[in-house]
Write a protein that holds these residues in place. Structure first.
Motif, PDB file in Angstrom:
ATOM      1  N   ALA A 158      -2.214   5.746   2.591  1.00 49.49           N
ATOM      2  CA  ALA A 158      -3.652   5.806   2.347  1.00 49.49           C
ATOM      3  C   ALA A 158      -4.057   7.131   1.723  1.00 49.49           C
ATOM      4  O   ALA A 158      -5.241   7.387   1.517  1.00 49.49           O
ATOM      5  CB  ALA A 158      -4.411   5.598   3.668  1.00 49.49           C
TER       6      ALA A 158
ATOM      7  N   TYR B 112      -5.986   4.484  -3.033  1.00 56.01           N
ATOM      8  CA  TYR B 112      -6.335   3.818  -1.774  1.00 56.01           C
ATOM      9  C   TYR B 112      -7.591   2.961  -1.959  1.00 56.01           C
ATOM     10  O   TYR B 112      -7.687   1.864  -1.406  1.00 56.01           O
ATOM     11  CB  TYR B 112      -6.559   4.841  -0.662  1.00 56.01           C
ATOM     12  CG  TYR B 112      -6.891   4.185   0.662  1.00 56.01           C
ATOM     13  CD1 TYR B 112      -5.955   3.379   1.309  1.00 56.01           C
ATOM     14  CD2 TYR B 112      -8.143   4.345   1.241  1.00 56.01           C
ATOM     15  CE1 TYR B 112      -6.248   2.755   2.511  1.00 56.01           C
ATOM     16  CE2 TYR B 112      -8.442   3.730   2.452  1.00 56.01           C
ATOM     17  CZ  TYR B 112      -7.492   2.940   3.080  1.00 56.01           C
ATOM     18  OH  TYR B 112      -7.796   2.308   4.264  1.00 56.01           O
ATOM     19  N   ASP B 113      -8.529   3.439  -2.768  1.00 55.15           N
ATOM     20  CA  ASP B 113      -9.748   2.663  -3.004  1.00 55.15           C
ATOM     21  C   ASP B 113      -9.421   1.334  -3.690  1.00 55.15           C
ATOM     22  O   ASP B 113     -10.007   0.300  -3.361  1.00 55.15           O
ATOM     23  CB  ASP B 113     -10.713   3.477  -3.870  1.00 55.15           C
ATOM     24  CG  ASP B 113     -12.044   2.762  -4.061  1.00 55.15           C
ATOM     25  OD1 ASP B 113     -12.729   2.509  -3.050  1.00 55.15           O
ATOM     26  OD2 ASP B 113     -12.388   2.449  -5.221  1.00 55.15           O
TER      27      ASP B 113
ATOM     28  N   LEU C 288      -8.721  -2.061   9.366  1.00 54.53           N
ATOM     29  CA  LEU C 288      -8.935  -3.253   8.548  1.00 54.53           C
ATOM     30  C   LEU C 288      -8.529  -4.542   9.266  1.00 54.53           C
ATOM     31  O   LEU C 288      -8.824  -5.632   8.787  1.00 54.53           O
ATOM     32  CB  LEU C 288      -8.144  -3.127   7.238  1.00 54.53           C
ATOM     33  CG  LEU C 288      -8.506  -1.926   6.357  1.00 54.53           C
ATOM     34  CD1 LEU C 288      -7.539  -1.831   5.182  1.00 54.53           C
ATOM     35  CD2 LEU C 288      -9.940  -2.038   5.863  1.00 54.53           C
TER      36      LEU C 288
ATOM     37  N   GLN D 155      -6.422   4.348   9.286  1.00 53.61           N
ATOM     38  CA  GLN D 155      -7.231   3.695   8.258  1.00 53.61           C
ATOM     39  C   GLN D 155      -6.819   2.235   8.062  1.00 53.61           C
ATOM     40  O   GLN D 155      -7.665   1.362   7.877  1.00 53.61           O
ATOM     41  CB  GLN D 155      -7.106   4.469   6.942  1.00 53.61           C
ATOM     42  CG  GLN D 155      -7.766   5.829   6.978  1.00 53.61           C
ATOM     43  CD  GLN D 155      -7.673   6.547   5.650  1.00 53.61           C
ATOM     44  OE1 GLN D 155      -8.348   6.185   4.683  1.00 53.61           O
ATOM     45  NE2 GLN D 155      -6.836   7.574   5.575  1.00 53.61           N
ATOM     46  N   VAL D 156      -5.526   1.980   8.113  1.00 56.51           N
ATOM     47  CA  VAL D 156      -5.040   0.619   7.893  1.00 56.51           C
ATOM     48  C   VAL D 156      -5.381  -0.293   9.069  1.00 56.51           C
ATOM     49  O   VAL D 156      -5.801  -1.439   8.881  1.00 56.51           O
ATOM     50  CB  VAL D 156      -3.520   0.644   7.623  1.00 56.51           C
ATOM     51  CG1 VAL D 156      -2.924  -0.755   7.724  1.00 56.51           C
ATOM     52  CG2 VAL D 156      -3.238   1.226   6.248  1.00 56.51           C
TER      53      VAL D 156
ATOM     54  N   LEU E 226      -8.154  -0.978  -1.071  1.00 58.70           N
ATOM     55  CA  LEU E 226      -9.239  -1.533  -0.256  1.00 58.70           C
ATOM     56  C   LEU E 226      -9.918  -2.710  -0.955  1.00 58.70           C
ATOM     57  O   LEU E 226     -10.214  -3.735  -0.327  1.00 58.70           O
ATOM     58  CB  LEU E 226     -10.289  -0.452   0.040  1.00 58.70           C
ATOM     59  CG  LEU E 226      -9.980   0.530   1.166  1.00 58.70           C
ATOM     60  CD1 LEU E 226     -11.102   1.561   1.271  1.00 58.70           C
ATOM     61  CD2 LEU E 226      -9.812  -0.196   2.490  1.00 58.70           C
ATOM     62  N   LYS E 227     -10.150  -2.566  -2.243  1.00 60.68           N
ATOM     63  CA  LYS E 227     -10.781  -3.649  -3.004  1.00 60.68           C
ATOM     64  C   LYS E 227      -9.880  -4.887  -3.018  1.00 60.68           C
ATOM     65  O   LYS E 227     -10.360  -6.018  -2.882  1.00 60.68           O
ATOM     66  CB  LYS E 227     -11.092  -3.191  -4.427  1.00 60.68           C
ATOM     67  CG  LYS E 227     -12.215  -2.158  -4.486  1.00 60.68           C
ATOM     68  CD  LYS E 227     -12.410  -1.636  -5.903  1.00 60.68           C
ATOM     69  CE  LYS E 227     -13.526  -0.577  -5.936  1.00 60.68           C
ATOM     70  NZ  LYS E 227     -13.659   0.059  -7.262  1.00 60.68           N
TER      71      LYS E 227
ATOM     72  N   TYR F 244      -7.614  -5.706  -0.753  1.00 55.93           N
ATOM     73  CA  TYR F 244      -7.616  -6.273   0.602  1.00 55.93           C
ATOM     74  C   TYR F 244      -8.901  -7.082   0.841  1.00 55.93           C
ATOM     75  O   TYR F 244      -8.854  -8.216   1.362  1.00 55.93           O
ATOM     76  CB  TYR F 244      -7.487  -5.151   1.629  1.00 55.93           C
ATOM     77  CG  TYR F 244      -7.413  -5.642   3.056  1.00 55.93           C
ATOM     78  CD1 TYR F 244      -6.184  -5.982   3.626  1.00 55.93           C
ATOM     79  CD2 TYR F 244      -8.559  -5.778   3.829  1.00 55.93           C
ATOM     80  CE1 TYR F 244      -6.108  -6.455   4.930  1.00 55.93           C
ATOM     81  CE2 TYR F 244      -8.495  -6.244   5.131  1.00 55.93           C
ATOM     82  CZ  TYR F 244      -7.267  -6.576   5.677  1.00 55.93           C
ATOM     83  OH  TYR F 244      -7.198  -7.047   6.959  1.00 55.93           O
ATOM     84  N   GLN F 245     -10.027  -6.516   0.478  1.00 56.63           N
ATOM     85  CA  GLN F 245     -11.303  -7.213   0.678  1.00 56.63           C
ATOM     86  C   GLN F 245     -11.367  -8.498  -0.140  1.00 56.63           C
ATOM     87  O   GLN F 245     -11.869  -9.525   0.335  1.00 56.63           O
ATOM     88  CB  GLN F 245     -12.462  -6.269   0.318  1.00 56.63           C
ATOM     89  CG  GLN F 245     -12.615  -5.110   1.303  1.00 56.63           C
ATOM     90  CD  GLN F 245     -13.391  -3.927   0.734  1.00 56.63           C
ATOM     91  OE1 GLN F 245     -13.821  -3.939  -0.432  1.00 56.63           O
ATOM     92  NE2 GLN F 245     -13.585  -2.895   1.549  1.00 56.63           N
TER      93      GLN F 245
ATOM     94  N   THR G  90      -3.051   7.531   7.843  1.00 60.03           N
ATOM     95  CA  THR G  90      -2.779   6.249   7.178  1.00 60.03           C
ATOM     96  C   THR G  90      -2.789   5.113   8.187  1.00 60.03           C
ATOM     97  O   THR G  90      -3.404   4.060   7.960  1.00 60.03           O
ATOM     98  CB  THR G  90      -1.422   6.312   6.449  1.00 60.03           C
ATOM     99  OG1 THR G  90      -1.560   7.092   5.259  1.00 60.03           O
ATOM    100  CG2 THR G  90      -0.943   4.922   6.055  1.00 60.03           C
TER     101      THR G  90
ATOM    102  N   LEU H  96       0.832  -1.206   0.000  1.00 56.34           N
ATOM    103  CA  LEU H  96       0.000   0.000   0.000  1.00 56.34           C
ATOM    104  C   LEU H  96       0.868   1.258   0.000  1.00 56.34           C
ATOM    105  O   LEU H  96       0.720   2.131  -0.835  1.00 56.34           O
ATOM    106  CB  LEU H  96      -0.921   0.011   1.228  1.00 56.34           C
ATOM    107  CG  LEU H  96      -1.642   1.337   1.495  1.00 56.34           C
ATOM    108  CD1 LEU H  96      -2.528   1.741   0.322  1.00 56.34           C
ATOM    109  CD2 LEU H  96      -2.445   1.266   2.796  1.00 56.34           C
TER     110      LEU H  96
END
Length: 384
Positions: A125, A139-140, A183, A179-180, A143-144, A146-147, A176, A122
């Motif tokens: 963020a 960053y988006d 998760l 936000q991380v 996220l995708k 990671y998910q 950052t 990453l």
């Protein structure tokens, strides 16, 4: 009893070279990537025949961007590893993944192919900071990715972060981190940016360091990460690495504690049987090597150096003291047949008196102050 061995497998391809990167990597076409995978599989066979008596405890696929490869290519590489090496049943197998280069289907296939740990690059963020680094993702998109990794069944995920970036502030670094950690990854690697010679960043910032966060701000970022990640339940087990209890990276711990490792692929480095060497680093040359014992001697074992006992002792200290637990007197004696204090007693006494080290038998470790000036402290362990 087989000796433990770690494998590092280099995938030298990336979608775009980042401005700060000095790794051996570059964009390449599909045909070149396919040829490389075929040659890598040949090398795995060639190298394995040279090192019987070992058992692989961890595998790390790094780059570059290994996730640019198709799942069947990763599977072919891992199948070959298991075919010709004895691999522990519960070996840690890590693969680096860059956001925007994987689909859910790809990640599921990687998991089915034997990858059980993912490391996502990453760095930040903040999209402006990512753009300044030359990263190709937002960053988006991270996220995708990671998910999708969670959906694919990965329960051991590392996130790479980088501080002291162009335009970065202490506030944006803290953002950052927040936000991380929301998760809930199992592991976070947090490094400061290194401006390496030969990169666009070096040309841009070497003569203009004022464009980067200053030394005080960089220190504040370092302390902020240390404190905040501790509050979030992460154990700091190495200077720049944090993990939830029991999720420390076994491959990295092996490197810092002197486990032998074999590098496979373009330019990969090795340390095995007392020798340090590296592979051929020119891609065209590598692809045309006829893999054989003779090739391994001349092309895959370049710059071969046999470490002296003195150099082994120095490395034991340099690497081991990066670990928060430090180095063990018992392990030093087991490896070298001489006591740690007999070799380094005067140095240890001085560092102890200056509150740069503490002794918690059988371990010696750096204090927080010692870690802050670790370059100086570690230089004290150079032997005459």
């Amino acid at each position: 009893m087989r000796k433990p061995l770690e494998l590092y497998i280099h995938i030298p391809f990336c979608a775009k070279k980042c401005a700060y990167c000095d790794f051996l990597s570059a964009p390449a076409g599909i045909g070149v990537q396919r040829s490389y995978v075929e040659q890598l599989i040949n090398e795995i066979s060639c190298q394995s025949a040279r090192y019987p008596g070992y058992q692989v405890t961890s595998v790390y696929l790094g780059g570059g961007t290994p996730s640019l490869l198709e799942p069947h290519e990763i599977e072919a590489v891992m199948n070959q590893v298991r075919r010709v090496f004895r691999v522990e049943e519960d070996a840690e197998v890590t693969m680096e993944v860059n956001p925007g280069t994987v689909t859910l289907e790809k990640l599921k296939a990687y998991a089915e192919g034997g990858i059980n740990r993912i490391s996502i690059g990453l760095q930040s963020a903040d999209d402006r900071e990512l753009k300044a680094l030359g990263r190709i993702h937002t960053y988006d998109e991270f996220l995708k990715t990671y998910q999708r990794a969670r959906q694919a069944g990965f329960t051991n995920i590392n996130i790479d972060l980088m501080s002291a970036l162009p335009g970065q502030s202490l506030a944006s670094w803290k953002s950052t981190l927040k936000q991380v950690t929301r998760l809930k990854p199992e592991h976070i690697s947090a490094y400061s940016l290194m401006v390496e010679e030969g990169t666009p960043f070096y040309e841009r910032y070497h003569d203009h360091p004022e464009l980067l966060p200053d030394e005080d701000e960089e220190r504040n970022m370092y302390y902020a990460a240390k404190q905040f990640l501790k509050e979030q339940g992460f154990v700091r087990y190495e200077i720049s690495n944090y993990a939830k209890p029991g999720r420390e990276c076994r491959h990295n711990i092996g490197y810092w504690t002197g486990v032998e490792y074999l590098g496979l692929g373009l330019g990969a480095s090795s340390y095995i049987q007392g020798f340090r060497f590296r592979n051929e680093s020119d891609l065209k040359t590598y692809l045309h090597i006829k893999m054989s014992r003779e090739a391994a001697d001349s092309r895959l074992h370049q710059d071969m150096v046999r470490l002296t006992e003195k150099e082994k002792m120095e490395e034991f200290m340099f690497l081991g003291l990066r670990m928060i637990n430090g180095v063990s007197e018992e392990e030093f004696f087991r490896r070298f047949g001489v006591s740690l204090l007999e070799v380094y007693g005067a140095v240890m006494s001085k560092l102890l008196a200056n509150r740069l080290m503490v002794r918690e038998p059988p371990f010696w470790r750096l204090t927080d102050f010692g870690i802050d000036i670790s370059n100086y402290v570690l230089s004290e362990f150079l032997l005459p």
